[in-house]
Design a protein around this motif. Structure first.
Motif, short mmCIF file in Angstrom:
data_model
loop_
_atom_site.label_atom_id
_atom_site.label_comp_id
_atom_site.label_asym_id
_atom_site.label_seq_id
_atom_site.Cartn_x
_atom_site.Cartn_y
_atom_site.Cartn_z
N UNK A 6 77.95 24.42 -25.95
CA UNK A 6 79.39 24.13 -25.85
C UNK A 6 79.77 24.04 -24.38
N UNK A 7 80.36 22.91 -23.99
CA UNK A 7 80.82 22.72 -22.62
C UNK A 7 82.21 22.11 -22.66
N UNK A 8 83.16 22.68 -21.93
CA UNK A 8 84.49 22.12 -21.73
C UNK A 8 84.75 22.08 -20.24
N UNK A 9 84.88 20.87 -19.67
CA UNK A 9 85.04 20.72 -18.23
C UNK A 9 85.62 19.35 -17.94
N UNK A 10 86.01 19.11 -16.68
CA UNK A 10 86.55 17.81 -16.30
C UNK A 10 85.52 16.71 -16.58
N UNK A 11 84.29 16.90 -16.10
CA UNK A 11 83.16 16.04 -16.44
C UNK A 11 82.18 16.91 -17.20
N UNK A 12 82.09 16.68 -18.50
CA UNK A 12 81.44 17.64 -19.38
C UNK A 12 80.08 17.16 -19.86
N UNK A 13 79.11 18.07 -19.80
CA UNK A 13 77.77 17.82 -20.28
C UNK A 13 76.90 19.00 -19.90
N UNK A 14 75.65 18.99 -20.35
CA UNK A 14 74.72 20.01 -19.87
C UNK A 14 74.69 19.97 -18.34
N UNK A 15 74.74 18.73 -17.79
CA UNK A 15 74.91 18.52 -16.36
C UNK A 15 76.20 17.74 -16.14
N UNK A 16 77.07 18.25 -15.26
CA UNK A 16 78.26 17.48 -14.92
C UNK A 16 77.88 16.20 -14.21
N UNK A 17 77.04 16.32 -13.19
CA UNK A 17 76.44 15.17 -12.50
C UNK A 17 74.96 15.45 -12.31
N UNK A 18 74.13 14.55 -12.81
CA UNK A 18 72.68 14.67 -12.71
C UNK A 18 72.16 13.65 -11.71
N UNK A 19 71.43 14.13 -10.69
CA UNK A 19 70.82 13.24 -9.71
C UNK A 19 69.31 13.45 -9.64
N UNK A 20 68.77 14.13 -10.61
CA UNK A 20 67.34 14.41 -10.64
C UNK A 20 66.71 13.89 -11.91
N UNK A 21 65.77 14.65 -12.46
CA UNK A 21 64.99 14.24 -13.62
C UNK A 21 65.09 15.29 -14.73
N UNK A 22 65.28 14.82 -15.95
CA UNK A 22 65.24 15.68 -17.13
C UNK A 22 64.20 15.11 -18.08
N UNK A 23 63.25 15.95 -18.50
CA UNK A 23 62.18 15.52 -19.41
C UNK A 23 62.13 16.44 -20.62
N UNK A 24 61.77 15.84 -21.77
CA UNK A 24 61.37 16.62 -22.95
C UNK A 24 62.41 17.67 -23.35
N UNK A 25 63.63 17.21 -23.61
CA UNK A 25 64.72 18.10 -23.97
C UNK A 25 65.34 17.65 -25.28
N UNK A 26 65.62 18.62 -26.16
CA UNK A 26 66.36 18.35 -27.40
C UNK A 26 67.64 19.17 -27.39
N UNK A 27 68.77 18.51 -27.61
CA UNK A 27 70.05 19.19 -27.79
C UNK A 27 70.44 19.03 -29.26
N UNK A 28 70.57 20.16 -29.95
CA UNK A 28 70.87 20.16 -31.37
C UNK A 28 72.31 20.64 -31.59
N UNK A 29 73.13 19.79 -32.19
CA UNK A 29 74.54 20.08 -32.48
C UNK A 29 75.32 20.56 -31.26
N UNK A 30 75.33 19.75 -30.19
CA UNK A 30 76.15 20.12 -29.04
C UNK A 30 77.63 19.86 -29.31
N UNK A 31 78.49 20.49 -28.55
CA UNK A 31 79.93 20.23 -28.59
C UNK A 31 80.39 20.10 -27.14
N UNK A 32 80.73 18.88 -26.73
CA UNK A 32 81.02 18.56 -25.33
C UNK A 32 82.43 18.02 -25.23
N UNK A 33 83.29 18.68 -24.45
CA UNK A 33 84.70 18.32 -24.38
C UNK A 33 85.14 18.09 -22.93
#
Length: 206
Positions: A6-33
């Motif tokens: 669960x993330x609630x933010x101006x720019x919402x996500x696991x990462x607000x801003x991503x400038x790198x690398x994300x590998x091999x990730x599963x997000x199950x039933x996220x709630x992003x606001x």
């Protein structure tokens, strides 16, 4: 795997801003606001980033705005600029529908500028809601390369000025509309009852 993020933010996500690398990730039933910006389960904004082998799964839904924002909204990424997104998926259970919102909405990404999206699958129903540009994969795209994308599910009772089975609105980035190959879609569109007369509807709106 990360479940029930669960993330609630101006720019919402696991990462607000991503400038790198994300590998091999599963997000199950996220709630992003996000109330005032971009939203995506992996990243609200991906800039010169790489996202590989990542999956967003939605198995149950108490709120149809499971990923929501006022700007660019995607189940995987809100806004991607000069980024590589590959070998991933968005999997929304057939008994669940997500609601379009923001200015640009897509199952993979809300808006894309340059970069590449390849070897991706997206399966889900977009039902209800409104955005300026709505696509089965991407709401708004300015240039970029798109290859080996498989889409299934449906778009029903949604409102927007640009509705596309793959990309809602494909704009130019410099002199290029982008390149497209190996795109396969069985996604159904039943949106005429909600469309304005000025709405553009198609597989790719270029």
């Amino acid at each position: 795997t990360i479940s029930n993020l669960y993330v609630a933010a101006a720019n919402a996500g696991l990462f607000g801003t991503l400038k790198g690398t994300v590998n091999n990730l599963v997000l199950d039933d996220p709630c992003i606001k996000s109330k005032s910006g971009n939203a995506g389960a992996i990243a609200a904004n991906a800039v010169n980033a790489t996202i590989m082998n990542c999956t967003v799964k939605v198995d149950s839904l108490a709120d149809p705005n499971i990923v929501s924002g006022s700007a660019s909204v995607g189940m995987l990424v809100g806004y991607a600029e000069n980024s590589t997104i590959s070998r991933g998926s968005v999997e929304v259970d057939s008994n669940v529908s997500v609601k379009a919102c923001g200015s640009n909405f897509g199952l993979i990404a809300g808006a894309v500028k340059g970069g590449s999206i390849s070897n991706m699958t997206a399966d889900g129903n977009i039902s209800g809601g409104r955005a300026e540009a709505i696509g089965g994969a991407i709401g708004y795209a300015a240039g970029g390369s798109y290859s080996n994308i498989t889409l299934s599910g449906g778009m029903n009772s949604i409102e927007g000025n640009y509705l596309g089975g793959v990309i809602g609105y494909a704009d130019k980035n410099g002199s290029s509309n982008g390149s497209y190959s190996g795109i396969h879609s069985t996604l159904s569109m039943n949106v005429k009852s909600a469309m304005k007369q000025a709405c553009h509807e198609g597989f790719l709106n270029i």
